[in-house]
Design a protein around this motif. Structure first.
Motif, PDB file in Angstrom:
ATOM      1  N   SER A  40       0.845  -1.188   0.000  1.00  0.00           N
ATOM      2  CA  SER A  40       0.000   0.000   0.000  1.00  0.00           C
ATOM      3  C   SER A  40       0.884   1.241   0.000  1.00  0.00           C
ATOM      4  CB  SER A  40      -0.891   0.012   1.245  1.00  0.00           C
ATOM      5  OG  SER A  40      -0.103   0.227   2.411  1.00  0.00           O
ATOM      6  N   ILE A  41       0.294   2.384  -0.314  1.00  0.00           N
ATOM      7  CA  ILE A  41       1.046   3.641  -0.300  1.00  0.00           C
ATOM      8  C   ILE A  41       1.584   3.908   1.093  1.00  0.00           C
ATOM      9  CG2 ILE A  41       0.807   6.155  -0.507  1.00  0.00           C
ATOM     10  CD1 ILE A  41      -1.044   5.692  -2.870  1.00  0.00           C
ATOM     11  N   ASP A  42       0.782   3.633   2.120  1.00  0.00           N
ATOM     12  CA  ASP A  42       1.243   3.847   3.498  1.00  0.00           C
ATOM     13  C   ASP A  42       2.437   2.964   3.835  1.00  0.00           C
ATOM     14  OD1 ASP A  42      -0.664   5.770   3.964  1.00  0.00           O
ATOM     15  OD2 ASP A  42      -2.070   4.419   4.987  1.00  0.00           O
ATOM     16  N   GLU A  43       2.419   1.722   3.355  1.00  0.00           N
ATOM     17  CA  GLU A  43       3.529   0.804   3.624  1.00  0.00           C
ATOM     18  C   GLU A  43       4.802   1.263   2.921  1.00  0.00           C
ATOM     19  OE1 GLU A  43       1.265  -3.478   4.292  1.00  0.00           O
ATOM     20  OE2 GLU A  43       1.524  -2.703   2.258  1.00  0.00           O
ATOM     21  N   PHE A  53      10.246   4.067   3.349  1.00  0.00           N
ATOM     22  CA  PHE A  53      11.145   5.190   3.079  1.00  0.00           C
ATOM     23  C   PHE A  53      11.538   5.917   4.366  1.00  0.00           C
ATOM     24  CE2 PHE A  53      10.203   4.671  -1.388  1.00  0.00           C
ATOM     25  CZ  PHE A  53      11.340   5.164  -1.996  1.00  0.00           C
ATOM     26  N   GLU A  54      10.627   5.996   5.320  1.00  0.00           N
ATOM     27  CA  GLU A  54      10.953   6.620   6.605  1.00  0.00           C
ATOM     28  C   GLU A  54      12.026   5.810   7.331  1.00  0.00           C
ATOM     29  OE1 GLU A  54       7.229   6.855   8.607  1.00  0.00           O
ATOM     30  OE2 GLU A  54       6.474   8.519   7.390  1.00  0.00           O
ATOM     31  N   VAL A  55      11.893   4.492   7.287  1.00  0.00           N
ATOM     32  CA  VAL A  55      12.897   3.622   7.914  1.00  0.00           C
ATOM     33  C   VAL A  55      14.226   3.740   7.172  1.00  0.00           C
ATOM     34  CG1 VAL A  55      13.502   1.236   8.490  1.00  0.00           C
ATOM     35  CG2 VAL A  55      11.148   2.035   8.788  1.00  0.00           C
ATOM     36  N   LEU A  77      21.932  13.291   2.037  1.00  0.00           N
ATOM     37  CA  LEU A  77      21.304  11.982   1.873  1.00  0.00           C
ATOM     38  C   LEU A  77      19.868  12.006   2.375  1.00  0.00           C
ATOM     39  CD1 LEU A  77      21.431   8.946   1.204  1.00  0.00           C
ATOM     40  CD2 LEU A  77      22.312   8.567   3.525  1.00  0.00           C
ATOM     41  N   ALA A  78      19.642  12.631   3.531  1.00  0.00           N
ATOM     42  CA  ALA A  78      18.285  12.715   4.083  1.00  0.00           C
ATOM     43  C   ALA A  78      17.366  13.447   3.109  1.00  0.00           C
ATOM     44  CB  ALA A  78      18.313  13.430   5.432  1.00  0.00           C
ATOM     45  N   ASP A 100       8.800  11.664  -1.626  1.00  0.00           N
ATOM     46  CA  ASP A 100       7.711  12.600  -1.942  1.00  0.00           C
ATOM     47  C   ASP A 100       7.276  12.467  -3.398  1.00  0.00           C
ATOM     48  OD1 ASP A 100       7.839  13.540   0.638  1.00  0.00           O
ATOM     49  OD2 ASP A 100       9.018  15.323   0.140  1.00  0.00           O
ATOM     50  N   SER A 101       8.264  12.376  -4.297  1.00  0.00           N
ATOM     51  CA  SER A 101       7.955  12.257  -5.719  1.00  0.00           C
ATOM     52  C   SER A 101       7.244  10.941  -6.010  1.00  0.00           C
ATOM     53  CB  SER A 101       9.246  12.356  -6.535  1.00  0.00           C
ATOM     54  OG  SER A 101       8.972  12.270  -7.913  1.00  0.00           O
ATOM     55  N   LEU A 102       7.714   9.876  -5.373  1.00  0.00           N
ATOM     56  CA  LEU A 102       7.100   8.563  -5.577  1.00  0.00           C
ATOM     57  C   LEU A 102       5.674   8.540  -5.055  1.00  0.00           C
ATOM     58  CD1 LEU A 102       7.129   5.572  -6.325  1.00  0.00           C
ATOM     59  CD2 LEU A 102       8.248   5.095  -4.135  1.00  0.00           C
TER      60      LEU A 102
END
Length: 222
Positions: free
Chosen positions: A78-81, A86-88, A202-203, A211-213
């Motif tokens: 899912s988009i949330d997953e 990406f956050e990890v 890098l961050a 964001d783009s994805l």
């Protein structure tokens, strides 16, 4: 389906796993695609046993899931997953780079620069099939000096679950120039030994990619 290589080295299970993984990451087997063991075994001219073992390995990596009445299918996220992954990534990769920069040797930097040149050429030639793997290899070579093998292993697994989406995002958004520029900026900061600048770049790079994805995925799923 594309033609498969003739297996000559390593165990058959290793080779089936590697080839199936590559085909999933390249998009040859898209999300939701049903991986029929009989068909795969016939294509590779092997028994069902190494195919089953390969699919179980890919299940452990998060690339394949087993569903009742369907068997193995290519994982759908899912988009949330995807956003969570990406956050990890940002948290762990920034920490890896923070440890890696002070330890980078001239040989390490040469290795990173070499892969960056190949990556640049793939961008310029529009060789979409190579973008994902070269992107992962660029980051991987930077992080190896961190001496954090377990964290690097986690990052590689996350990368396997996001590369098929980022590769498509680059092609759809036309953000290849930005990605190429950001990679060079990160490399130059690492080369100069500027840890904080490299980590900050890098961050920003990972966040802008995410964001783009997310924007591309949301539009595609509307």
């Amino acid at each position: 389906m594309t033609a498969s290589p003739r297996f000559t080295r390593r165990t058959i299970t290793d080779q089936v796993t590697e080839d199936l993984r590559a085909r999933i990451l390249s998009g040859d087997f898209p999300a939701g695609f049903q991986l029929r063991q009989d068909a795969i075994a016939g294509e590779y001219n092997v028994s069902r046993i190494p195919v089953r073992e390969a699919l179980q390995r890919l299940d452990a990596e998060g690339l394949v899931t087993f569903q009742p009445h369907k068997g193995a299918i290519v994982s759908q996220l899912s988009i949330d997953e995807i956003e969570e992954l990406f956050e990890v990534r940002k948290l762990l990769e920034c920490e890896l780079l923070r440890h890696a920069v002070p330890r980078l040797t001239p040989a390490d930097l040469k290795s990173v620069e070499d892969i960056l040149l190949v990556y640049d050429e793939a961008f310029r030639s529009g060789d979409v099939a190579k973008w994902g793997e070269l992107n992962r290899e660029f980051h991987d070579r930077l992080y190896r000096a961190s001496n954090r093998p377990k964290t690097l292993e986690i990052i590689r697994m996350i990368g396997n679950n996001t590369v098929r989406f980022t590769q498509a995002q680059l092609a759809l958004s036309g953000a290849t120039d930005r990605a190429e520029r950001e990679h060079h900026q990160i490399f130059e900061a690492c080369k100069a030994g500027n840890t904080e600048e490299a980590v900050e770049l890098l961050a920003e790079h990972i966040q802008s990619s995410a964001d783009s994805l997310m924007e591309c995925l949301r539009k595609a799923r509307e």
